[in-house]
Design a protein around this motif. Sequence first.
Motif, PDB file in Angstrom:
ATOM      1  N   ASP A 184       0.857  -1.171   0.000  1.00  0.00           N
ATOM      2  CA  ASP A 184       0.000   0.000   0.000  1.00  0.00           C
ATOM      3  C   ASP A 184       0.898   1.227   0.000  1.00  0.00           C
ATOM      4  O   ASP A 184       1.627   1.465   0.965  1.00  0.00           O
ATOM      5  CB  ASP A 184      -0.903   0.001   1.237  1.00  0.00           C
ATOM      6  N   PRO A 185       0.892   2.016  -1.071  1.00  0.00           N
ATOM      7  CA  PRO A 185       1.790   3.177  -1.147  1.00  0.00           C
ATOM      8  C   PRO A 185       1.540   4.204  -0.055  1.00  0.00           C
ATOM      9  O   PRO A 185       2.402   5.036   0.219  1.00  0.00           O
ATOM     10  CB  PRO A 185       1.486   3.751  -2.536  1.00  0.00           C
ATOM     11  N   LYS A 186       0.377   4.146   0.585  1.00  0.00           N
ATOM     12  CA  LYS A 186       0.073   5.107   1.646  1.00  0.00           C
ATOM     13  C   LYS A 186       0.673   4.699   2.988  1.00  0.00           C
ATOM     14  O   LYS A 186       0.682   5.485   3.935  1.00  0.00           O
ATOM     15  CB  LYS A 186      -1.443   5.249   1.790  1.00  0.00           C
ATOM     16  N   GLN A 187       1.167   3.447   3.073  1.00  0.00           N
ATOM     17  CA  GLN A 187       1.713   2.943   4.327  1.00  0.00           C
ATOM     18  C   GLN A 187       3.224   2.795   4.218  1.00  0.00           C
ATOM     19  O   GLN A 187       3.764   2.537   3.143  1.00  0.00           O
ATOM     20  CB  GLN A 187       1.079   1.602   4.686  1.00  0.00           C
ATOM     21  N   SER A 188       3.897   2.931   5.353  1.00  0.00           N
ATOM     22  CA  SER A 188       5.355   2.966   5.342  1.00  0.00           C
ATOM     23  C   SER A 188       6.015   1.596   5.390  1.00  0.00           C
ATOM     24  O   SER A 188       7.163   1.454   5.004  1.00  0.00           O
ATOM     25  CB  SER A 188       5.855   3.810   6.525  1.00  0.00           C
ATOM     26  N   TYR A 189       5.319   0.589   5.882  1.00  0.00           N
ATOM     27  CA  TYR A 189       5.961  -0.718   5.985  1.00  0.00           C
ATOM     28  C   TYR A 189       4.910  -1.821   5.945  1.00  0.00           C
ATOM     29  O   TYR A 189       3.732  -1.596   6.215  1.00  0.00           O
ATOM     30  CB  TYR A 189       6.768  -0.830   7.282  1.00  0.00           C
ATOM     31  N   GLY A 190       5.366  -3.020   5.608  1.00  0.00           N
ATOM     32  CA  GLY A 190       4.480  -4.166   5.586  1.00  0.00           C
ATOM     33  C   GLY A 190       3.613  -4.212   4.338  1.00  0.00           C
ATOM     34  O   GLY A 190       3.653  -3.335   3.471  1.00  0.00           O
ATOM     35  N   GLN A 191       2.839  -5.278   4.235  1.00  0.00           N
ATOM     36  CA  GLN A 191       1.899  -5.455   3.142  1.00  0.00           C
ATOM     37  C   GLN A 191       0.525  -5.796   3.721  1.00  0.00           C
ATOM     38  O   GLN A 191       0.369  -5.913   4.935  1.00  0.00           O
ATOM     39  CB  GLN A 191       2.389  -6.558   2.203  1.00  0.00           C
ATOM     40  N   TYR A 192      -0.465  -5.956   2.842  1.00  0.00           N
ATOM     41  CA  TYR A 192      -1.836  -6.102   3.308  1.00  0.00           C
ATOM     42  C   TYR A 192      -2.570  -7.188   2.541  1.00  0.00           C
ATOM     43  O   TYR A 192      -2.421  -7.316   1.324  1.00  0.00           O
ATOM     44  CB  TYR A 192      -2.587  -4.776   3.168  1.00  0.00           C
ATOM     45  N   TYR A 193      -3.355  -7.969   3.282  1.00  0.00           N
ATOM     46  CA  TYR A 193      -4.303  -8.882   2.678  1.00  0.00           C
ATOM     47  C   TYR A 193      -5.670  -8.194   2.748  1.00  0.00           C
ATOM     48  O   TYR A 193      -6.192  -7.948   3.846  1.00  0.00           O
ATOM     49  CB  TYR A 193      -4.368 -10.203   3.451  1.00  0.00           C
ATOM     50  N   ASN A 194      -6.223  -7.845   1.608  1.00  0.00           N
ATOM     51  CA  ASN A 194      -7.553  -7.242   1.537  1.00  0.00           C
ATOM     52  C   ASN A 194      -8.529  -8.304   1.050  1.00  0.00           C
ATOM     53  O   ASN A 194      -8.371  -8.846  -0.052  1.00  0.00           O
ATOM     54  CB  ASN A 194      -7.553  -6.035   0.603  1.00  0.00           C
ATOM     55  N   MET A 195      -9.540  -8.605   1.872  1.00  0.00           N
ATOM     56  CA  MET A 195     -10.444  -9.720   1.576  1.00  0.00           C
ATOM     57  C   MET A 195     -11.895  -9.259   1.666  1.00  0.00           C
ATOM     58  O   MET A 195     -12.378  -8.930   2.756  1.00  0.00           O
ATOM     59  CB  MET A 195     -10.189 -10.860   2.572  1.00  0.00           C
ATOM     60  N   THR A 196     -12.570  -9.210   0.537  1.00  0.00           N
ATOM     61  CA  THR A 196     -13.978  -8.799   0.500  1.00  0.00           C
ATOM     62  C   THR A 196     -14.861 -10.042   0.576  1.00  0.00           C
ATOM     63  O   THR A 196     -14.772 -10.926  -0.285  1.00  0.00           O
ATOM     64  CB  THR A 196     -14.288  -8.013  -0.784  1.00  0.00           C
ATOM     65  N   VAL A 197     -15.671 -10.109   1.623  1.00  0.00           N
ATOM     66  CA  VAL A 197     -16.501 -11.296   1.836  1.00  0.00           C
ATOM     67  C   VAL A 197     -17.944 -10.881   2.104  1.00  0.00           C
ATOM     68  O   VAL A 197     -18.231  -9.733   2.446  1.00  0.00           O
ATOM     69  CB  VAL A 197     -15.982 -12.135   3.023  1.00  0.00           C
ATOM     70  N   LYS A 198     -18.842 -11.821   1.934  1.00  0.00           N
ATOM     71  CA  LYS A 198     -20.260 -11.601   2.226  1.00  0.00           C
ATOM     72  C   LYS A 198     -20.475 -11.751   3.732  1.00  0.00           C
ATOM     73  O   LYS A 198     -20.135 -12.778   4.322  1.00  0.00           O
ATOM     74  CB  LYS A 198     -21.123 -12.607   1.462  1.00  0.00           C
ATOM     75  N   MET A 199     -21.036 -10.716   4.345  1.00  0.00           N
ATOM     76  CA  MET A 199     -21.306 -10.769   5.776  1.00  0.00           C
ATOM     77  C   MET A 199     -22.541 -11.639   6.040  1.00  0.00           C
ATOM     78  O   MET A 199     -23.436 -11.733   5.195  1.00  0.00           O
ATOM     79  CB  MET A 199     -21.518  -9.364   6.326  1.00  0.00           C
ATOM     80  N   PRO A 200     -22.591 -12.274   7.202  1.00  0.00           N
ATOM     81  CA  PRO A 200     -23.733 -13.151   7.504  1.00  0.00           C
ATOM     82  C   PRO A 200     -25.023 -12.354   7.671  1.00  0.00           C
ATOM     83  O   PRO A 200     -25.026 -11.288   8.298  1.00  0.00           O
ATOM     84  CB  PRO A 200     -23.321 -13.824   8.818  1.00  0.00           C
ATOM     85  N   GLU A 201     -26.085 -12.848   7.119  1.00  0.00           N
ATOM     86  CA  GLU A 201     -27.363 -12.140   7.190  1.00  0.00           C
ATOM     87  C   GLU A 201     -27.935 -12.182   8.612  1.00  0.00           C
ATOM     88  O   GLU A 201     -27.848 -13.202   9.302  1.00  0.00           O
ATOM     89  CB  GLU A 201     -28.361 -12.767   6.211  1.00  0.00           C
ATOM     90  N   GLY A 202     -28.491 -11.071   9.018  1.00  0.00           N
ATOM     91  CA  GLY A 202     -29.148 -11.002  10.318  1.00  0.00           C
ATOM     92  C   GLY A 202     -28.229 -10.829  11.509  1.00  0.00           C
ATOM     93  O   GLY A 202     -28.696 -10.697  12.640  1.00  0.00           O
ATOM     94  N   LYS A 203     -26.921 -10.823  11.273  1.00  0.00           N
ATOM     95  CA  LYS A 203     -25.968 -10.698  12.385  1.00  0.00           C
ATOM     96  C   LYS A 203     -25.552  -9.234  12.519  1.00  0.00           C
ATOM     97  O   LYS A 203     -24.489  -8.816  12.062  1.00  0.00           O
ATOM     98  CB  LYS A 203     -24.744 -11.578  12.145  1.00  0.00           C
ATOM     99  N   THR A 204     -26.401  -8.425  13.137  1.00  0.00           N
ATOM    100  CA  THR A 204     -26.105  -7.012  13.306  1.00  0.00           C
ATOM    101  C   THR A 204     -25.917  -6.699  14.796  1.00  0.00           C
ATOM    102  O   THR A 204     -26.133  -7.549  15.656  1.00  0.00           O
ATOM    103  CB  THR A 204     -27.238  -6.143  12.743  1.00  0.00           C
ATOM    104  N   GLY A 205     -25.510  -5.466  15.071  1.00  0.00           N
ATOM    105  CA  GLY A 205     -25.317  -5.047  16.445  1.00  0.00           C
ATOM    106  C   GLY A 205     -23.951  -5.424  16.983  1.00  0.00           C
ATOM    107  O   GLY A 205     -23.014  -5.739  16.236  1.00  0.00           O
ATOM    108  N   ARG A 206     -23.824  -5.396  18.300  1.00  0.00           N
ATOM    109  CA  ARG A 206     -22.555  -5.684  18.971  1.00  0.00           C
ATOM    110  C   ARG A 206     -22.216  -7.159  18.802  1.00  0.00           C
ATOM    111  O   ARG A 206     -22.974  -8.044  19.178  1.00  0.00           O
ATOM    112  CB  ARG A 206     -22.671  -5.329  20.461  1.00  0.00           C
ATOM    113  N   ARG A 207     -21.032  -7.415  18.238  1.00  0.00           N
ATOM    114  CA  ARG A 207     -20.569  -8.787  17.996  1.00  0.00           C
ATOM    115  C   ARG A 207     -19.054  -8.837  18.181  1.00  0.00           C
ATOM    116  O   ARG A 207     -18.392  -7.825  18.345  1.00  0.00           O
ATOM    117  CB  ARG A 207     -20.880  -9.231  16.566  1.00  0.00           C
TER     118      ARG A 207
END
Length: 348
Positions: A184-207
């Motif tokens: 990530d050119p905006k970060q000074s060190y390390g690399q990143y795993y970016n993972m887009t996934v489908k969130m579970p339905e109905g699981k809202t609020g504090r978790r």
Amino acid sequence: MQSSQKTHRTSRLAVAASLIAGLALAPAAAHAHGAMEEPLSRIYLCYKEDPEKLKGSYDGVPAGAPPCVDLVAMSGTQPLYDWTEVNRFDANGQHKKVAKDGQLCSAGRDKYKGLDQRRADWPTTRVSPDANGKYTFRFHATTPHAVKYFRFYVTRDGWKPTDELRWRDLELFATVKNIEAKSDPKQSYGQYYNMTVKMPEGKTGRRLIFAVWQRSDSPEAFYSCSDVRIQSPKSATSAAADAPTWDEAGRAVARNDLPAGTTVTFRVFDAKGGDVDRISLKLTGETGASAQWPFVLAKKVNGATDAFRIGVEGDDEAIAPEKSATENRVWRSSQFDGYSYVIDVDTP
């Protein structure tokens, strides 16, 4: 000349000795391997709070998130300097064997036992799925490794952060394979795993979201706990979908009792730093108590501005003030991104 050379040699040796001593005294830095950054994991959260500041307090008030302060009191600062190493070398896919019930966030390691604290005041991260119900997790890998899989779990309905976290409290909702870390050119060190996934339905609020990273080139695995508030997908057309969501912006802390006649002012600024609002409260002998004036101020602020709320988030995501010197937090509305605040105290 010989005397001069001897002096220079002695000086160099002294400098070298002092550097070695300094290195021996400094906390050991983490060399590998990563932590969940979005949503922020418990270990990364506490590291960002500054391990050294967490060792102290100001007038008896913790200098940081209370769970992080207690973690340092339990185990010192070294676990936070080793924020990338909540791991088990012997996992090899046997996660329930190495990270047992009640020890999931610490990966069963005594060094990180402070991450298993059962308490309701762990700061949370807002998780807002897009119109398709998807969310992008971001893992900061200071040292990337070959990935066998990332697995994502969410706590079941009815689980509370004051409960023990057990495997049967978790529901698997996503597995990611064949992924490589990217810079990530905006970060000074390390690399990143970016993972887009489908969130579970109905699981809202504090978790709590529990994540496992199993390497394919080693038995080693990494574990992560993120306290979250999951919002409904943005595609919802109900009136509730247009309601603001709230992000933690700070804490409303009373460091001591305040004398009668003191004026406490909650000042609101826009994204450019311009004054937007001033909400003032003049205290009496009764309302000046440390467990009282944050509560009274919160009630007045909550009824006077749409940009901020002061209080404690309940299981239903409602924010209500409490009579406490340390528990109330300041929350900023998603409709006022960039806004900031200051609490001024003017004693007579």
